[in-house]
Design an enzyme around this catalytic site. Structure first.
Site, mmCIF file in Angstrom:
data_model
loop_
_atom_site.group_PDB
_atom_site.id
_atom_site.type_symbol
_atom_site.label_atom_id
_atom_site.label_comp_id
_atom_site.label_asym_id
_atom_site.label_seq_id
_atom_site.Cartn_x
_atom_site.Cartn_y
_atom_site.Cartn_z
ATOM 1 N N LYS A 22 0.843 -1.208 0.000
ATOM 2 C CA LYS A 22 0.000 0.000 0.000
ATOM 3 C C LYS A 22 0.874 1.252 0.000
ATOM 4 O O LYS A 22 0.669 2.164 -0.792
ATOM 5 C CB LYS A 22 -0.892 0.003 1.251
ATOM 6 N N ASN A 23 1.867 1.272 0.898
ATOM 7 C CA ASN A 23 2.651 2.499 1.064
ATOM 8 C C ASN A 23 3.610 2.760 -0.097
ATOM 9 O O ASN A 23 4.138 3.865 -0.219
ATOM 10 C CB ASN A 23 3.422 2.466 2.388
ATOM 11 N N ARG A 92 -4.062 9.935 4.711
ATOM 12 C CA ARG A 92 -3.001 10.902 4.944
ATOM 13 C C ARG A 92 -2.091 11.048 3.728
ATOM 14 O O ARG A 92 -1.602 12.130 3.427
ATOM 15 C CB ARG A 92 -2.170 10.478 6.152
ATOM 16 N N CYS A 116 -4.816 7.675 9.813
ATOM 17 C CA CYS A 116 -4.870 7.194 11.193
ATOM 18 C C CYS A 116 -4.496 8.294 12.174
ATOM 19 O O CYS A 116 -3.609 9.093 11.898
ATOM 20 C CB CYS A 116 -3.886 6.038 11.365
ATOM 21 N N ARG A 121 1.278 14.248 13.728
ATOM 22 C CA ARG A 121 1.549 14.042 12.301
ATOM 23 C C ARG A 121 1.534 15.348 11.500
ATOM 24 O O ARG A 121 0.759 15.503 10.539
ATOM 25 C CB ARG A 121 0.578 13.032 11.700
ATOM 26 N N PRO A 122 2.371 16.322 11.855
ATOM 27 C CA PRO A 122 2.400 17.573 11.097
ATOM 28 C C PRO A 122 3.065 17.385 9.726
ATOM 29 O O PRO A 122 3.670 16.345 9.465
ATOM 30 C CB PRO A 122 3.245 18.484 11.976
ATOM 31 N N ILE A 123 2.964 18.413 8.875
ATOM 32 C CA ILE A 123 3.652 18.334 7.578
ATOM 33 C C ILE A 123 4.610 19.521 7.417
ATOM 34 O O ILE A 123 4.879 19.978 6.314
ATOM 35 C CB ILE A 123 2.663 18.252 6.390
ATOM 36 N N ASP A 124 5.110 20.002 8.582
ATOM 37 C CA ASP A 124 5.992 21.166 8.541
ATOM 38 C C ASP A 124 7.258 20.915 7.710
ATOM 39 O O ASP A 124 7.746 21.814 7.016
ATOM 40 C CB ASP A 124 6.365 21.601 9.974
ATOM 41 N N LEU A 125 7.791 19.691 7.737
ATOM 42 C CA LEU A 125 9.020 19.412 6.987
ATOM 43 C C LEU A 125 8.753 19.465 5.482
ATOM 44 O O LEU A 125 9.589 19.948 4.707
ATOM 45 C CB LEU A 125 9.591 18.038 7.373
ATOM 46 N N ASP A 305 5.213 0.624 12.108
ATOM 47 C CA ASP A 305 3.970 -0.017 11.649
ATOM 48 C C ASP A 305 3.878 -1.482 12.089
ATOM 49 O O ASP A 305 2.787 -2.051 12.128
ATOM 50 C CB ASP A 305 3.865 0.049 10.112
ATOM 51 N N ILE A 327 8.629 6.818 16.949
ATOM 52 C CA ILE A 327 8.208 7.536 15.730
ATOM 53 C C ILE A 327 6.905 8.313 15.961
ATOM 54 O O ILE A 327 6.823 9.499 15.665
ATOM 55 C CB ILE A 327 8.032 6.564 14.534
ATOM 56 N N ARG A 397 -8.327 -0.728 5.072
ATOM 57 C CA ARG A 397 -7.526 0.311 4.395
ATOM 58 C C ARG A 397 -6.176 -0.249 3.981
ATOM 59 O O ARG A 397 -5.547 0.271 3.067
ATOM 60 C CB ARG A 397 -7.277 1.497 5.339
#
Ligand code: UD1
Length: 417
Positions: A22-23, A92, A116, A121-125, A305, A327, A397
């Site tokens: 999936k990933n 996500r 999830c 889980r920010p997306i600042d990077l 995971d 993580i 999912r």
């Protein structure tokens, strides 16, 4: 609501094929819009997240269809660069469309992603790197508006090897002027898989699998066919289910190197691990041993995971195991549910201490997230009696026909949708 019905106690035995990843599929599906070339993908799992990604492509104006494990995408007619909230919230990884839309359209408008609830889980990077490359990004009311017509290559230093940020930068850099070098890149097999696809569509990209990835110029190919790598987390889950039930299972179509850390801990727990050409057999003793200390880390460390499913396998192991989750800050949501089965787990911050119990007993559980839900299946397979897992669609999912796959190995499980 999905309802999983299980009767535990059967040893898992036999051989099964492990689905495509999936990933790895999701960023490659997003990357398929970078050039107007047609893409054929093989070994794509049939999952809700894959459906959601294909729906996003169709919303953007592309042709995107799945037939069994094959996905056909033609992005020539792409005519939009905005993704509505209703599509973004489904997963996500939809944030990966930002880099791909920037590369194709010079901009993107989307809302913050779903997925999830594993913590902040920010997306600042992602955003800092894109800004460094010249993107103008406005964030307001959960929406992101990104204008990036004149993107330029940059040397980017990631303070943490974020998988999603590495993928987004690789995609955005595909159409940037000049070369981009990502230092501190994530090294996961899914990054290597994305690099392989990007090379096939004509992008100069190198270094995936190490902490430095460089992206150069793009000479688009007309059409590509690409095979998705096997899913190392599904393989880890099946291996843990075999271990938890004292089973003997061969997994076919896998790359053992991709989940060697998980196999290492199963070996310390007393399992025989037999690797041959693209297959792994896990032969478990009647009772596992605890494995001492284990920490999640970015690849090649132990994958976050796989943490919930290994935890589930160790609930009856003799002795004490201590897990440190490095993580995600909220990755023990499965614990209160596992305790309903009789598990002895104490959580303190990022650490979870597990004392193996003699016996788990079936119970009614609620799936909290994708891998937490999978952990409940693993634990319920090892418990005496019946369990029911109420699941708001988390497990499907990520796991393709999981009930059928486990039934073929002797599990007493069925899924009521
Ligand atoms: C991907 C995987 C997910 C896996 C995770 C870590 C997909 C679709 N998902 O998620 O299954 O659990 O890698 O292996 O491939 N972070 C920040 N700022 C950022 C980005 C990340 O602080 O801009 C933090 C996150 O909050 C988290 C950590 O970094 O604590 C790891 O995140 P990341 O590697 O980005 O994971 P994802 O790409 O979201």
């Amino acid at each position: 609501m999905d309802i999983w019905h299980l009767r535990g106690g059967n040893r898992l035995e036999g051989s099964c094929f492990v689905q495509g990843s999936k990933n790895a599929s999701l960023p490659i599906i997003a990357a398929s819009i970078i050039s107007p070339a047609a893409t054929e993908l093989l070994n794509v799992p049939q999952l809700r997240d894959v459906d959601a990604a294909l729906r996003i492509l169709r919303h953007l104006g592309c042709t995107a269809e799945q037939w069994g494990g094959e996905v056909y995408i033609d992005s020539q007619a792409l005519c939009r660069s905005e993704i509505p909230h209703s599509l973004m919230v489904e997963m996500r990884s939809s944030v990966i469309f930002m880099g791909a839309l920037i590369a194709r359209c010079g901009g993107a408008r989307l809302s913050l992603p779903g997925g999830c609830q594993l913590g902040k889980r920010p997306i600042d990077l992602h955003l800092a790197a894109l800004r460094q490359m010249g993107a103008e990004i406005e964030e307001a009311g959960g929406e992101i508006n990104c204008r990036a017509e004149g993107l330029h290559g940059e040397e980017i230093f990631l303070p943490f090897p974020s998988v999603g940020a590495t993928e987004n930068i690789m995609l955005a850099a595909a159409r940037a002027r000049g070369d981009t070098v990502i230092h501190g890149a994530a090294r996961e097999p899914e990054i290597v898989a994305l690099q392989d696809y990007l090379k096939a569509i004509g992008l100069e990209v190198a270094g995936a699998g190490t902490d430095t990835v460089s992206i150069g110029c793009f000479r688009p190919e007309k059409a590509v066919s690409h095979r998705i790598i096997p899913d190392r987390i599904v393989a880890s889950t099946i291996a843990c289910a075999a271990a938890a039930t004292g089973g003997n299972v061969e997994m076919r179509g896998v790359d053992p190197a991709h989940f060697s850390t998980v196999l290492h801990f199963l070996k310390s727990a007393g399992c025989d691990i037999i690797n041959s050409n693209r297959s792994v057999r896990v032969k478990a003793p009647a009772r596992l041993k605890a494995v001492g200390e284990l920490e999640t880390r970015p690849y090649p460390g132990f994958p976050t995971d796989a943490q919930p499913v290994l935890m589930a396998a160790l609930l009856r192991a003799e002795g004490r195991t201590v897990i440190t989750e490095n993580i995600f800050e909220n990755r023990y949501r499965q614990v209160p549910e596992l305790q309903r089965l009789g598990a002895d787990i104490a959580v303190s911050g990022r650490r979870a201490e597990i004392w193996g119990v003699d016996c788990l007993r079936g119970a009614a559980l609620t799936a909290t997230d994708l891998r937490g839900g999978a952990a409940m299946i693993v634990a319920a397979l090892a418990a005496r009696g019946e369990s029911t897992i109420f699941d708001d669609g988390h497990i499907t999912r990520g796991y393709e026909r999981f009930d059928m796959r486990l039934r073929s190995l002797g599990a007493d499980i069925y899924l009521e949708c």
